[in-house]
Design a protein around this motif. Structure first.
Motif, PDB file in Angstrom:
ATOM      1  N   GLU A  51      33.037  47.625  37.849  1.00  7.20           N
ATOM      2  CA  GLU A  51      31.948  46.479  37.607  1.00  7.20           C
ATOM      3  C   GLU A  51      32.418  45.392  36.439  1.00  7.20           C
ATOM      4  O   GLU A  51      32.269  44.216  37.059  1.00  7.20           O
ATOM      5  CB  GLU A  51      30.750  47.186  37.096  1.00  7.20           C
ATOM      6  CG  GLU A  51      29.864  47.895  38.315  1.00  7.20           C
ATOM      7  CD  GLU A  51      28.660  48.741  37.671  1.00  7.20           C
ATOM      8  OE1 GLU A  51      28.304  48.352  36.372  1.00  7.20           O
ATOM      9  OE2 GLU A  51      27.999  49.395  38.406  1.00  7.20           O
ATOM     10  N   GLU A  52      33.203  45.798  35.463  1.00 10.11           N
ATOM     11  CA  GLU A  52      33.576  44.933  34.585  1.00 10.11           C
ATOM     12  C   GLU A  52      34.737  44.268  35.138  1.00 10.11           C
ATOM     13  O   GLU A  52      34.746  42.801  35.179  1.00 10.11           O
ATOM     14  CB  GLU A  52      33.983  45.442  33.276  1.00 10.11           C
ATOM     15  CG  GLU A  52      34.580  44.558  32.159  1.00 10.11           C
ATOM     16  CD  GLU A  52      33.699  43.340  31.604  1.00 10.11           C
ATOM     17  OE1 GLU A  52      33.991  42.654  30.846  1.00 10.11           O
ATOM     18  OE2 GLU A  52      32.442  43.813  32.023  1.00 10.11           O
ATOM     19  N   TYR A  53      35.827  44.913  35.679  1.00  5.78           N
ATOM     20  CA  TYR A  53      36.688  44.048  36.322  1.00  5.78           C
ATOM     21  C   TYR A  53      36.302  43.059  37.467  1.00  5.78           C
ATOM     22  O   TYR A  53      36.448  41.815  37.561  1.00  5.78           O
ATOM     23  CB  TYR A  53      37.611  44.943  37.166  1.00  5.78           C
ATOM     24  CG  TYR A  53      38.548  44.621  38.213  1.00  5.78           C
ATOM     25  CD1 TYR A  53      39.737  43.835  37.797  1.00  5.78           C
ATOM     26  CD2 TYR A  53      38.452  44.441  39.470  1.00  5.78           C
ATOM     27  CE1 TYR A  53      40.597  43.085  38.508  1.00  5.78           C
ATOM     28  CE2 TYR A  53      39.291  43.865  40.393  1.00  5.78           C
ATOM     29  CZ  TYR A  53      40.517  43.271  39.561  1.00  5.78           C
ATOM     30  OH  TYR A  53      41.508  42.726  40.631  1.00  5.78           O
ATOM     31  N   GLU A  54      35.438  43.404  38.683  1.00 10.07           N
ATOM     32  CA  GLU A  54      34.601  42.677  39.276  1.00 10.07           C
ATOM     33  C   GLU A  54      33.808  41.418  38.644  1.00 10.07           C
ATOM     34  O   GLU A  54      33.889  40.223  39.173  1.00 10.07           O
ATOM     35  CB  GLU A  54      33.752  43.258  40.378  1.00 10.07           C
ATOM     36  CG  GLU A  54      34.209  44.324  41.108  1.00 10.07           C
ATOM     37  CD  GLU A  54      35.447  43.697  42.176  1.00 10.07           C
ATOM     38  OE1 GLU A  54      35.202  42.502  42.688  1.00 10.07           O
ATOM     39  OE2 GLU A  54      36.088  44.633  42.590  1.00 10.07           O
ATOM     40  N   ARG A  55      33.157  41.608  37.463  1.00 11.02           N
ATOM     41  CA  ARG A  55      32.601  40.477  36.975  1.00 11.02           C
ATOM     42  C   ARG A  55      33.372  39.537  36.243  1.00 11.02           C
ATOM     43  O   ARG A  55      33.437  37.910  36.300  1.00 11.02           O
ATOM     44  CB  ARG A  55      31.802  41.073  35.643  1.00 11.02           C
ATOM     45  CG  ARG A  55      31.057  39.959  35.149  1.00 11.02           C
ATOM     46  CD  ARG A  55      30.320  40.513  33.680  1.00 11.02           C
ATOM     47  NE  ARG A  55      31.444  40.873  32.820  1.00 11.02           N
ATOM     48  CZ  ARG A  55      32.089  39.975  31.927  1.00 11.02           C
ATOM     49  NH1 ARG A  55      31.784  38.552  31.993  1.00 11.02           N
ATOM     50  NH2 ARG A  55      32.927  40.070  31.169  1.00 11.02           N
ATOM     51  N   LEU A  56      34.693  39.985  35.726  1.00 11.09           N
ATOM     52  CA  LEU A  56      35.949  39.016  35.381  1.00 11.09           C
ATOM     53  C   LEU A  56      36.298  38.665  36.381  1.00 11.09           C
ATOM     54  O   LEU A  56      36.794  36.953  36.157  1.00 11.09           O
ATOM     55  CB  LEU A  56      36.942  39.890  34.555  1.00 11.09           C
ATOM     56  CG  LEU A  56      36.425  40.466  33.079  1.00 11.09           C
ATOM     57  CD1 LEU A  56      37.458  41.622  32.599  1.00 11.09           C
ATOM     58  CD2 LEU A  56      36.276  39.493  32.160  1.00 11.09           C
TER      59      LEU A  56
ATOM     60  N   LYS B 178      34.967  37.507  39.467  1.00 10.45           N
ATOM     61  CA  LYS B 178      34.083  36.604  39.748  1.00 10.45           C
ATOM     62  C   LYS B 178      33.953  35.141  39.010  1.00 10.45           C
ATOM     63  O   LYS B 178      34.009  33.992  39.117  1.00 10.45           O
ATOM     64  CB  LYS B 178      32.615  37.086  40.067  1.00 10.45           C
ATOM     65  CG  LYS B 178      31.762  36.412  40.735  1.00 10.45           C
ATOM     66  CD  LYS B 178      30.494  36.982  40.836  1.00 10.45           C
ATOM     67  CE  LYS B 178      29.397  35.939  41.549  1.00 10.45           C
ATOM     68  NZ  LYS B 178      28.085  36.586  41.828  1.00 10.45           N
ATOM     69  N   ALA B 179      33.926  35.541  37.679  1.00  8.93           N
ATOM     70  CA  ALA B 179      33.968  34.531  36.386  1.00  8.93           C
ATOM     71  C   ALA B 179      35.132  33.718  36.638  1.00  8.93           C
ATOM     72  O   ALA B 179      35.183  32.342  36.576  1.00  8.93           O
ATOM     73  CB  ALA B 179      34.054  34.962  35.221  1.00  8.93           C
TER      74      ALA B 179
ATOM     75  N   THR C  40      34.978  31.271  39.808  1.00  8.56           N
ATOM     76  CA  THR C  40      33.754  30.230  39.691  1.00  8.56           C
ATOM     77  C   THR C  40      34.536  29.058  38.681  1.00  8.56           C
ATOM     78  O   THR C  40      34.036  28.050  38.890  1.00  8.56           O
ATOM     79  CB  THR C  40      32.693  30.606  39.348  1.00  8.56           C
ATOM     80  OG1 THR C  40      32.740  31.317  37.836  1.00  8.56           O
ATOM     81  CG2 THR C  40      31.856  31.879  40.092  1.00  8.56           C
TER      82      THR C  40
END
Length: 80
Positions: free
Chosen positions: A40-45, A47-48, A51
């Motif tokens: 989840e943290e990897y995906e958040r990073l 995605k950020a 963007t």
């Protein structure tokens, strides 16, 4: 920071710590090698980062056109 051997020996604990929000740094031959973190943290990073990054075309268009010094070289004559 864990050595690779320690991370192998305690892999379940490394994964549990990462899932608990504590990324685990692993070294190989005394140098930083990888970081184990929750998916989840990897995906958040990722995605950020996506963007914040524009397209390649936007990147090229943002380059300063007149501020870049151009080479003053002239083509040379070539005999065939």
């Amino acid at each position: 920071m864990l050595s690779l051997q320690d991370a192998k020996n305690r892999f379940s604990a490394v994964v549990e710590a990462a899932l608990a929000g504590r990324p685990q740094k692993v070294s190989r031959r005394g140098k930083p090698a990888v970081v184990v973190l929750a998916a989840e943290e990897y995906e958040r990073l990722v995605k950020a980062a996506q963007t914040q990054r524009g397209s390649f075309q936007e990147h090229l268009m943002a380059l300063p056109a007149d501020d870049v010094p151009r080479a003053a070289a002239r083509p040379r004559d070539v005999e065939f």
